[in-house]
Design a protein around this motif. Structure first.
Motif, PDB file in Angstrom:
ATOM      1  N   ALA A  60      -4.259   6.649   3.232  1.00  0.00           N
ATOM      2  CA  ALA A  60      -5.066   7.803   3.642  1.00  0.00           C
ATOM      3  C   ALA A  60      -6.482   7.702   3.085  1.00  0.00           C
ATOM      4  CB  ALA A  60      -4.397   9.090   3.182  1.00  0.00           C
ATOM      5  N   GLY A  61      -6.613   7.202   1.866  1.00  0.00           N
ATOM      6  CA  GLY A  61      -7.940   7.022   1.269  1.00  0.00           C
ATOM      7  C   GLY A  61      -8.762   5.989   2.007  1.00  0.00           C
ATOM      8  N   ILE A  62      -8.102   4.925   2.466  1.00  0.00           N
ATOM      9  CA  ILE A  62      -8.811   3.881   3.213  1.00  0.00           C
ATOM     10  C   ILE A  62      -9.316   4.425   4.548  1.00  0.00           C
ATOM     11  CG2 ILE A  62      -8.476   1.719   4.490  1.00  0.00           C
ATOM     12  CD1 ILE A  62      -6.607   0.817   2.194  1.00  0.00           C
ATOM     13  N   GLY A  82     -12.169   6.877   4.532  1.00  0.00           N
ATOM     14  CA  GLY A  82     -13.441   6.335   4.051  1.00  0.00           C
ATOM     15  C   GLY A  82     -13.685   6.564   2.573  1.00  0.00           C
ATOM     16  N   ARG A  83     -12.686   7.029   1.844  1.00  0.00           N
ATOM     17  CA  ARG A  83     -12.862   7.275   0.411  1.00  0.00           C
ATOM     18  C   ARG A  83     -12.630   6.021  -0.423  1.00  0.00           C
ATOM     19  NH1 ARG A  83     -10.298  12.243   2.110  1.00  0.00           N
ATOM     20  NH2 ARG A  83     -11.649  14.038   1.692  1.00  0.00           N
ATOM     21  N   ILE A  84     -11.786   5.130   0.042  1.00  0.00           N
ATOM     22  CA  ILE A  84     -11.566   3.835  -0.616  1.00  0.00           C
ATOM     23  C   ILE A  84     -12.240   2.787   0.253  1.00  0.00           C
ATOM     24  CG2 ILE A  84      -9.841   2.132  -1.322  1.00  0.00           C
ATOM     25  CD1 ILE A  84      -7.904   4.411  -1.867  1.00  0.00           C
ATOM     26  N   THR A  85     -13.240   2.124  -0.268  1.00  0.00           N
ATOM     27  CA  THR A  85     -14.113   1.282   0.569  1.00  0.00           C
ATOM     28  C   THR A  85     -14.115  -0.204   0.208  1.00  0.00           C
ATOM     29  OG1 THR A  85     -15.995   1.731  -0.891  1.00  0.00           O
ATOM     30  CG2 THR A  85     -15.659   3.234   0.976  1.00  0.00           C
ATOM     31  N   GLN A  86     -13.517  -0.572  -0.914  1.00  0.00           N
ATOM     32  CA  GLN A  86     -13.519  -1.970  -1.353  1.00  0.00           C
ATOM     33  C   GLN A  86     -12.087  -2.455  -1.578  1.00  0.00           C
ATOM     34  OE1 GLN A  86     -16.285  -4.128  -1.950  1.00  0.00           O
ATOM     35  NE2 GLN A  86     -17.467  -2.534  -0.883  1.00  0.00           N
ATOM     36  N   PRO A 105      -1.932  15.542   2.217  1.00  0.00           N
ATOM     37  CA  PRO A 105      -3.043  16.408   2.667  1.00  0.00           C
ATOM     38  C   PRO A 105      -4.259  16.377   1.758  1.00  0.00           C
ATOM     39  CG  PRO A 105      -1.219  17.699   1.783  1.00  0.00           C
ATOM     40  CD  PRO A 105      -0.718  16.309   1.909  1.00  0.00           C
ATOM     41  N   SER A 106      -4.050  16.057   0.480  1.00  0.00           N
ATOM     42  CA  SER A 106      -5.207  15.993  -0.422  1.00  0.00           C
ATOM     43  C   SER A 106      -6.062  14.766  -0.142  1.00  0.00           C
ATOM     44  CB  SER A 106      -4.747  15.971  -1.889  1.00  0.00           C
ATOM     45  OG  SER A 106      -3.937  14.830  -2.146  1.00  0.00           O
ATOM     46  N   SER A 107      -5.462  13.736   0.464  1.00  0.00           N
ATOM     47  CA  SER A 107      -6.203  12.515   0.797  1.00  0.00           C
ATOM     48  C   SER A 107      -6.645  12.489   2.251  1.00  0.00           C
ATOM     49  CB  SER A 107      -5.344  11.277   0.504  1.00  0.00           C
ATOM     50  OG  SER A 107      -4.954  11.229  -0.857  1.00  0.00           O
ATOM     51  N   TRP A 108      -5.973  13.273   3.104  1.00  0.00           N
ATOM     52  CA  TRP A 108      -6.306  13.306   4.524  1.00  0.00           C
ATOM     53  C   TRP A 108      -6.461  14.757   4.957  1.00  0.00           C
ATOM     54  CZ3 TRP A 108      -8.197  10.300   8.106  1.00  0.00           C
ATOM     55  CH2 TRP A 108      -8.133  10.686   9.438  1.00  0.00           C
ATOM     56  N   SER A 109      -7.660  15.155   5.291  1.00  0.00           N
ATOM     57  CA  SER A 109      -7.951  16.566   5.543  1.00  0.00           C
ATOM     58  C   SER A 109      -8.121  16.913   7.020  1.00  0.00           C
ATOM     59  CB  SER A 109      -9.231  16.958   4.796  1.00  0.00           C
ATOM     60  OG  SER A 109     -10.327  16.136   5.193  1.00  0.00           O
ATOM     61  N   LEU A 167       0.829  -1.194   0.000  1.00  0.00           N
ATOM     62  CA  LEU A 167       0.000   0.000   0.000  1.00  0.00           C
ATOM     63  C   LEU A 167       0.870   1.253   0.000  1.00  0.00           C
ATOM     64  CD1 LEU A 167      -2.678  -0.952   2.725  1.00  0.00           C
ATOM     65  CD2 LEU A 167      -2.981  -1.005   0.240  1.00  0.00           C
ATOM     66  N   SER A 168       0.453   2.234  -0.787  1.00  0.00           N
ATOM     67  CA  SER A 168       1.117   3.532  -0.790  1.00  0.00           C
ATOM     68  C   SER A 168       0.443   4.446   0.227  1.00  0.00           C
ATOM     69  CB  SER A 168       1.038   4.160  -2.181  1.00  0.00           C
ATOM     70  OG  SER A 168      -0.312   4.485  -2.489  1.00  0.00           O
ATOM     71  N   GLY A 169       1.104   5.560   0.542  1.00  0.00           N
ATOM     72  CA  GLY A 169       0.539   6.512   1.483  1.00  0.00           C
ATOM     73  C   GLY A 169      -0.815   7.060   1.070  1.00  0.00           C
ATOM     74  N   PRO A 170      -0.972   7.551  -0.176  1.00  0.00           N
ATOM     75  CA  PRO A 170      -2.283   8.058  -0.585  1.00  0.00           C
ATOM     76  C   PRO A 170      -3.391   7.017  -0.487  1.00  0.00           C
ATOM     77  CG  PRO A 170      -0.587   8.796  -2.106  1.00  0.00           C
ATOM     78  CD  PRO A 170       0.063   7.799  -1.195  1.00  0.00           C
TER      79      PRO A 170
END
Length: 559
Positions: free
Chosen positions: A140-142, A145-149, A193-197, A134-137
């Motif tokens: 952060a997406g997971i 809650g932006r990456i759900t599957q 920061p664009s993936s984690w606000s 897994l990469s950092g972005p």
């Protein structure tokens, strides 16, 4: 008249000898009471290491109570005076994250380093999957809650050729105020920061991205790990200190670093990364002295560096306030001295990385500020820390192996593990195997569901924790050992239980009963019982020598 004086003179002589030896005089407070019990609370991230140290010094007569309530609770308890010391992954005074600097005197002492790991429970083709990248972005997406599957396009791109399932991702986060959360969210906020606000937060549940229908919130690293490790929670992933994943034999994700390699949070990889940590060395300001800035760690271009690496702190008193006594200070000083030196020997086995010499040297100087600490016995020349070398370099970092080319981002799906990016041996291979000579753990089963069965060892030698506070050069850890077993696919085994005194090596499966490990303490902190036992023995010997002549003379007088 002369004969009458002889027995009196003999008795006076005996009394004088006993008085000279100290028999009948009041013992010094530290000796009469032994080690005073101490209590602390805080970091669950560092708790496995602290629990191991507590168990090891118990044979020295030290009672060290510690509750893994989380960093924020630890900092709060210390500030309120309800604890003798605290453990925290973050310092005081981080706005919106930790309590303000307390009025009570304190100093930070680094205790242990480690990697915040992404422990997960995922099956592919009916078997546990152990080579997740897994990469950092994506991370952060997971957690936002932006990456759900699990078969999301971004995860698939980082794990080519793997038939990831169409399965809901369940991120598992901390429900309590946590240094683990603060370190994890700080890394995401600084780098992505664009993936984690939400920025840096210690309470994940206060983040606007928290949704109880998406994330599961659990108390402590043990709560997060316990949820992920349940057989019915396939699809879950949580952030914990690496030791918790090793205990439960569940895999952790390889995280993409600045150099483009996916790496594990091993002792060696953490040691490499922390070479770039900037430590505040302004000793004139105790509020920030020895705190860490990890910006350069996050962007370290060394192929071996694990990016989510950090170290934790003890918070110790520097004044006699809130019921803290010199007796407690003697105990706390000896305990922290042990933790910084010989206690670091067990760090790689536990899933941590030993502290380097610069932090240990600075930490020992802080220990001397504890009221009651025996300063004359706190000496870095006697510090048995595994990272030390004659030229001052960190041996773990110097000897860390390089990653395999198959762990390079964009590697072909047909890549075969076995070719390192540098050197003759790869640091990692398919799955969780790590080939570094230090910290070479295997967390999780192999893809084929192999079984590892622990054997039993009959004792082992650990360099000497003094019993009852008496300095000793060595000691023997005797015991029948224990057995650890893990079956690939769905087994969950607790491999470390300090209070149960069992420690199992992840690679060999061998289990050993934990007893004492070394600690150097001052001679004037020895236990009252052992001191008085010596005086009683001397007194008995003197009475055997003096009493017969006295009785003979008294008998002659009567006749």
């Amino acid at each position: 008249m002369r004969n009458r004086r002889r027995p009196i003179a003999a008795l006076m002589t005996a009394i004088a000898i006993l008085a000279a030896l100290g028999f009948g005089a009041a013992a010094p407070a530290a000796e009469a009471a032994g080690y005073a019990p101490i209590s602390g609370e805080g970091s669950s991230w560092a708790a496995n290491a602290i629990d191991d140290w507590r168990a090891n010094v118990r044979s020295a007569g030290m009672t060290v109570n510690f509750a893994p309530t989380g960093s924020v609770a630890g900092l709060t308890g210390y500030a309120n005076g309800s604890d003798d010391f605290a453990a925290s992954d973050v310092p005081y005074g981080i706005r919106g994250t930790t309590p303000g600097v307390p009025g009570r005197g304190f100093a930070y002492v680094p205790d242990v380093a480690g990697g915040t790991a992404l422990m997960y429970n995922l099956t592919v083709g009916g078997q546990r999957f152990t080579n997740l990248k897994l990469s950092g972005p994506t991370i952060a997406g997971i957690f936002s809650g932006r990456i759900t599957q699990w078969n999301d396009a971004k995860i698939k791109a980082e794990n080519p050729g793997i038939a990831l399932p169409s399965l809901k991702i369940t991120p598992v986060v901390r429900s309590d105020g946590s240094g683990s959360t603060a370190q994890f969210t700080l890394w995401m906020a600084k780098r992505f920061p664009s993936s984690w606000s939400c920025g840096e937060v210690s309470f994940f549940t206060q983040c606007s991205r928290y949704d109880p229908t998406v994330q599961q919130a659990k108390s402590g690293d043990s709560g997060v790990a316990g949820f992920v490790a349940q057989a019915g929670n396939v699809g879950s992933i949580g952030y914990v200190e690496y030791s918790y994943a090793l205990q439960s034999r569940y895999p952790v994700a390889k995280v993409l670093n600045q150099s483009g390699f996916y790496v594990l949070p091993t002792a060696s990889n953490v040691a490499v990364a922390l070479l770039k940590a900037k430590v505040n060395t302004d000793s004139s300001n105790p509020e920030t002295y020895l705190t860490q800035n990890l910006d350069a760690v996050y962007t370290d271009a060394d192929p071996r560096a694990y990016p989510i690496s950090s170290y934790s702190y003890f918070v110790v008193p520097t004044a006699l306030q809130n019921g803290f006594t010199t007796g407690k200070g003697t105990t706390l000083g000896a305990f922290v001295d042990y933790a910084l030196c010989a206690g670091q020997q067990s760090a790689p086995t536990l899933g941590y990385s030993p502290l380097p010499i610069n932090l240990v040297r600075a930490g020992l100087a802080q220990v001397k500020k504890i009221p009651g600490a025996v300063a004359k016995n706190i000496d870095i020349k006697r510090c048995n820390n595994p990272t030390f070398s004659s030229d001052g370099t960190n041996t773990l970092a110097v000897n860390a192996l390089y990653p395999d080319l198959c762990d390079k981002a964009g590697a072909a799906t047909t890549c075969t593990y076995g070719t390192p990016v540098h050197g003759s041996k790869s640091s990692s291979s398919q799955g969780q195997s790590d080939n570094n000579t230090v910290g070479n753990h295997t967390s999780g089963s192999t893809a084929g569901g192999a079984t590892t069965t622990g054997s039993t060892t009959s004792g082992g030698t650990t360099p000497g924790v003094p019993k009852g506070g008496t300095p000793a050069a060595g000691g023997t850890s005797a015991g029948s050992g224990g057995t650890g077993a893990g079956t690939g696919g769905n087994a969950t085994v607790t491999l470390l239980n300090p209070d149960g005194k069992t420690s199992c090596d992840q690679d060999t499966g061998q289990c050993t009963t934990i007893a004492a490990s070394p600690v150097m303490v001052a001679a004037d902190t020895t236990s009252a019982f052992s001191q008085w036992a010596v005086w009683i023995a001397v007194a008995a010997l003197l009475l055997l020598v003096v009493a017969p002549p006295v009785l003979v003379m008294m008998n002659r007088k009567n006749h």
